[in-house]
Design a protein around this motif. Structure first.
Motif, PDB file in Angstrom:
ATOM      1  N   LYS A   1     -22.496  45.872  69.155  1.00 21.50           N
ATOM      2  CA  LYS A   1     -23.187  44.690  69.626  1.00 21.50           C
ATOM      3  C   LYS A   1     -23.151  43.575  68.582  1.00 21.50           C
ATOM      4  O   LYS A   1     -22.874  42.434  68.902  1.00 21.50           O
ATOM      5  N   GLY A   2     -23.404  43.912  67.333  1.00 27.24           N
ATOM      6  CA  GLY A   2     -23.416  42.907  66.274  1.00 27.24           C
ATOM      7  C   GLY A   2     -22.065  42.242  66.085  1.00 27.24           C
ATOM      8  O   GLY A   2     -21.980  41.034  65.858  1.00 27.24           O
ATOM      9  N   PHE A   3     -20.999  43.033  66.194  1.00 30.30           N
ATOM     10  CA  PHE A   3     -19.642  42.491  66.050  1.00 30.30           C
ATOM     11  C   PHE A   3     -19.359  41.459  67.139  1.00 30.30           C
ATOM     12  O   PHE A   3     -18.856  40.371  66.868  1.00 30.30           O
ATOM     13  N   VAL A   4     -19.689  41.804  68.356  1.00 27.53           N
ATOM     14  CA  VAL A   4     -19.430  40.916  69.494  1.00 27.53           C
ATOM     15  C   VAL A   4     -20.230  39.622  69.341  1.00 27.53           C
ATOM     16  O   VAL A   4     -19.687  38.529  69.523  1.00 27.53           O
ATOM     17  N   GLU A   5     -21.490  39.740  68.989  1.00 25.85           N
ATOM     18  CA  GLU A   5     -22.321  38.546  68.798  1.00 25.85           C
ATOM     19  C   GLU A   5     -21.776  37.664  67.677  1.00 25.85           C
ATOM     20  O   GLU A   5     -21.756  36.444  67.792  1.00 25.85           O
ATOM     21  N   PHE A   6     -21.332  38.289  66.582  1.00 27.93           N
ATOM     22  CA  PHE A   6     -20.771  37.534  65.469  1.00 27.93           C
ATOM     23  C   PHE A   6     -19.520  36.776  65.904  1.00 27.93           C
ATOM     24  O   PHE A   6     -19.364  35.590  65.604  1.00 27.93           O
ATOM     25  N   MET A   7     -18.622  37.457  66.601  1.00 25.69           N
ATOM     26  CA  MET A   7     -17.380  36.822  67.052  1.00 25.69           C
ATOM     27  C   MET A   7     -17.684  35.642  67.969  1.00 25.69           C
ATOM     28  O   MET A   7     -17.122  34.563  67.806  1.00 25.69           O
ATOM     29  N   LYS A   8     -18.569  35.854  68.914  1.00 26.05           N
ATOM     30  CA  LYS A   8     -18.875  34.787  69.868  1.00 26.05           C
ATOM     31  C   LYS A   8     -19.585  33.611  69.196  1.00 26.05           C
ATOM     32  O   LYS A   8     -19.330  32.458  69.521  1.00 26.05           O
ATOM     33  N   LYS A   9     -20.448  33.896  68.243  1.00 20.13           N
ATOM     34  CA  LYS A   9     -21.187  32.829  67.559  1.00 20.13           C
ATOM     35  C   LYS A   9     -20.291  32.003  66.634  1.00 20.13           C
ATOM     36  O   LYS A   9     -20.386  30.779  66.599  1.00 20.13           O
ATOM     37  N   HIS A  10     -19.434  32.672  65.883  1.00 22.09           N
ATOM     38  CA  HIS A  10     -18.683  31.974  64.835  1.00 22.09           C
ATOM     39  C   HIS A  10     -17.271  31.546  65.219  1.00 22.09           C
ATOM     40  O   HIS A  10     -16.707  30.676  64.554  1.00 22.09           O
ATOM     41  N   PHE A  11     -16.699  32.139  66.254  1.00 20.47           N
ATOM     42  CA  PHE A  11     -15.308  31.831  66.581  1.00 20.47           C
ATOM     43  C   PHE A  11     -15.116  31.178  67.945  1.00 20.47           C
ATOM     44  O   PHE A  11     -14.194  30.404  68.127  1.00 20.47           O
ATOM     45  N   HIS A  12     -15.970  31.494  68.899  1.00 24.00           N
ATOM     46  CA  HIS A  12     -15.808  30.908  70.227  1.00 24.00           C
ATOM     47  C   HIS A  12     -16.387  29.505  70.233  1.00 24.00           C
ATOM     48  O   HIS A  12     -17.282  29.177  69.479  1.00 24.00           O
ATOM     49  N   ASN A  13     -15.834  28.650  71.045  1.00 30.35           N
ATOM     50  CA  ASN A  13     -16.169  27.224  71.094  1.00 30.35           C
ATOM     51  C   ASN A  13     -15.770  26.494  69.818  1.00 30.35           C
ATOM     52  O   ASN A  13     -16.338  25.466  69.480  1.00 30.35           O
ATOM     53  N   LYS A  14     -14.808  27.059  69.098  1.00 35.04           N
ATOM     54  CA  LYS A  14     -14.266  26.416  67.902  1.00 35.04           C
ATOM     55  C   LYS A  14     -12.744  26.498  67.987  1.00 35.04           C
ATOM     56  O   LYS A  14     -12.182  27.333  68.682  1.00 35.04           O
ATOM     57  N   LYS A  15     -12.086  25.641  67.257  1.00 38.37           N
ATOM     58  CA  LYS A  15     -10.628  25.667  67.201  1.00 38.37           C
ATOM     59  C   LYS A  15     -10.235  26.562  66.020  1.00 38.37           C
ATOM     60  O   LYS A  15     -10.546  26.241  64.872  1.00 38.37           O
ATOM     61  N   VAL A  16      -9.574  27.679  66.313  1.00 37.84           N
ATOM     62  CA  VAL A  16      -9.316  28.715  65.317  1.00 37.84           C
ATOM     63  C   VAL A  16      -7.818  28.861  65.053  1.00 37.84           C
ATOM     64  O   VAL A  16      -7.022  29.014  65.983  1.00 37.84           O
ATOM     65  N   LEU A  17      -7.468  28.836  63.769  1.00 38.05           N
ATOM     66  CA  LEU A  17      -6.097  29.072  63.319  1.00 38.05           C
ATOM     67  C   LEU A  17      -6.031  30.452  62.684  1.00 38.05           C
ATOM     68  O   LEU A  17      -6.834  30.769  61.800  1.00 38.05           O
ATOM     69  N   LEU A  18      -5.091  31.263  63.131  1.00 37.47           N
ATOM     70  CA  LEU A  18      -4.872  32.589  62.552  1.00 37.47           C
ATOM     71  C   LEU A  18      -3.601  32.566  61.726  1.00 37.47           C
ATOM     72  O   LEU A  18      -2.532  32.215  62.226  1.00 37.47           O
ATOM     73  N   ILE A  19      -3.726  32.905  60.452  1.00 38.10           N
ATOM     74  CA  ILE A  19      -2.570  33.044  59.568  1.00 38.10           C
ATOM     75  C   ILE A  19      -2.465  34.522  59.268  1.00 38.10           C
ATOM     76  O   ILE A  19      -3.333  35.089  58.593  1.00 38.10           O
ATOM     77  N   GLY A  20      -1.448  35.166  59.824  1.00 34.16           N
ATOM     78  CA  GLY A  20      -1.365  36.615  59.686  1.00 34.16           C
ATOM     79  C   GLY A  20       0.033  37.140  59.833  1.00 34.16           C
ATOM     80  O   GLY A  20       0.973  36.399  60.113  1.00 34.16           O
ATOM     81  N   GLY A  21       0.138  38.443  59.650  1.00 30.81           N
ATOM     82  CA  GLY A  21       1.404  39.117  59.882  1.00 30.81           C
ATOM     83  C   GLY A  21       1.807  38.969  61.341  1.00 30.81           C
ATOM     84  O   GLY A  21       0.952  38.818  62.227  1.00 30.81           O
ATOM     85  N   LYS A  22       3.083  39.009  61.599  1.00 28.93           N
ATOM     86  CA  LYS A  22       3.611  38.764  62.943  1.00 28.93           C
ATOM     87  C   LYS A  22       2.979  39.676  64.002  1.00 28.93           C
ATOM     88  O   LYS A  22       2.620  39.219  65.085  1.00 28.93           O
ATOM     89  N   THR A  23       2.816  40.953  63.707  1.00 25.99           N
ATOM     90  CA  THR A  23       2.291  41.897  64.695  1.00 25.99           C
ATOM     91  C   THR A  23       0.889  41.522  65.156  1.00 25.99           C
ATOM     92  O   THR A  23       0.612  41.478  66.354  1.00 25.99           O
ATOM     93  N   VAL A  24      -0.011  41.236  64.220  1.00 31.11           N
ATOM     94  CA  VAL A  24      -1.382  40.901  64.611  1.00 31.11           C
ATOM     95  C   VAL A  24      -1.480  39.468  65.131  1.00 31.11           C
ATOM     96  O   VAL A  24      -2.254  39.185  66.042  1.00 31.11           O
ATOM     97  N   ALA A  25      -0.698  38.564  64.577  1.00 28.07           N
ATOM     98  CA  ALA A  25      -0.757  37.164  64.988  1.00 28.07           C
ATOM     99  C   ALA A  25      -0.295  36.974  66.431  1.00 28.07           C
ATOM    100  O   ALA A  25      -0.756  36.056  67.111  1.00 28.07           O
ATOM    101  N   GLU A  26       0.578  37.839  66.891  1.00 28.81           N
ATOM    102  CA  GLU A  26       1.096  37.710  68.250  1.00 28.81           C
ATOM    103  C   GLU A  26       0.411  38.651  69.241  1.00 28.81           C
ATOM    104  O   GLU A  26       0.755  38.651  70.427  1.00 28.81           O
ATOM    105  N   ASP A  27      -0.563  39.426  68.801  1.00 27.72           N
ATOM    106  CA  ASP A  27      -1.257  40.359  69.681  1.00 27.72           C
ATOM    107  C   ASP A  27      -2.224  39.599  70.589  1.00 27.72           C
ATOM    108  O   ASP A  27      -3.111  38.885  70.118  1.00 27.72           O
ATOM    109  N   SER A  28      -2.074  39.753  71.891  1.00 28.74           N
ATOM    110  CA  SER A  28      -2.874  38.978  72.840  1.00 28.74           C
ATOM    111  C   SER A  28      -4.362  39.323  72.782  1.00 28.74           C
ATOM    112  O   SER A  28      -5.214  38.437  72.951  1.00 28.74           O
TER     113      SER A  28
END
Length: 126
Positions: A1-28
């Motif tokens: 529950k805490g993980f989901v709330e954290f993700m929604k609070k800090h990442f949703h409704n924001k413009k997010v750039l992911l800089i990562g390895g190809k496998t994780v960066a392209e994972d839907s």
């Protein structure tokens, strides 16, 4: 529950750039959970070796985003330090091995042990 709330609070409704390895960066699913709207994909292994070559692209791209997520293994620390040292004003988040679990990459014991149970739960919540 805490993980989901954290993700929604800090990442949703924001413009997010992911800089990562190809496998994780392209994972839907990773992109959905982290609300990724832009990606700079590096190599899955030894990202540090090409970090210098990618710094210009990274520096030019980050002002367009509210949050930058680093998912490059140990190279994430180097990237965060370089951005801080050079005075770039950005919210930088080191996602750590959590991103490997979301991409179902069993690179750590805790992922191998728990992902069969946790991944379907998270897939149902996002």
């Amino acid at each position: 529950k805490g993980f989901v709330e954290f993700m929604k609070k800090h990442f949703h409704n924001k413009k997010v750039l992911l800089i990562g390895g190809k496998t994780v960066a392209e994972d839907s699913f990773v992109r959905k959970v982290l609300n990724v709207s832009g990606v700079i994909a590096l190599t899955d292994e030894n990202a540090y070796a090409i970090l210098d070559d990618k710094m210009d692209e990274i520096v030019k791209t980050i002002p367009e985003y509210d949050i930058v997520i680093g998912a490059l293994g140990q190279a994430t620390r180097a990237l965060g330090y370089r951005l801080w040292k050079d005075g770039h004003k950005t919210k930088f988040f080191d996602i750590g091995s959590t991103i490997d679990a979301l991409a179902d990459k069993k690179l750590r014991f805790w992922i191998s042990k728990n992902n069969r149970r946790l991944l379907p739960l998270y897939q149902g919540l996002f």
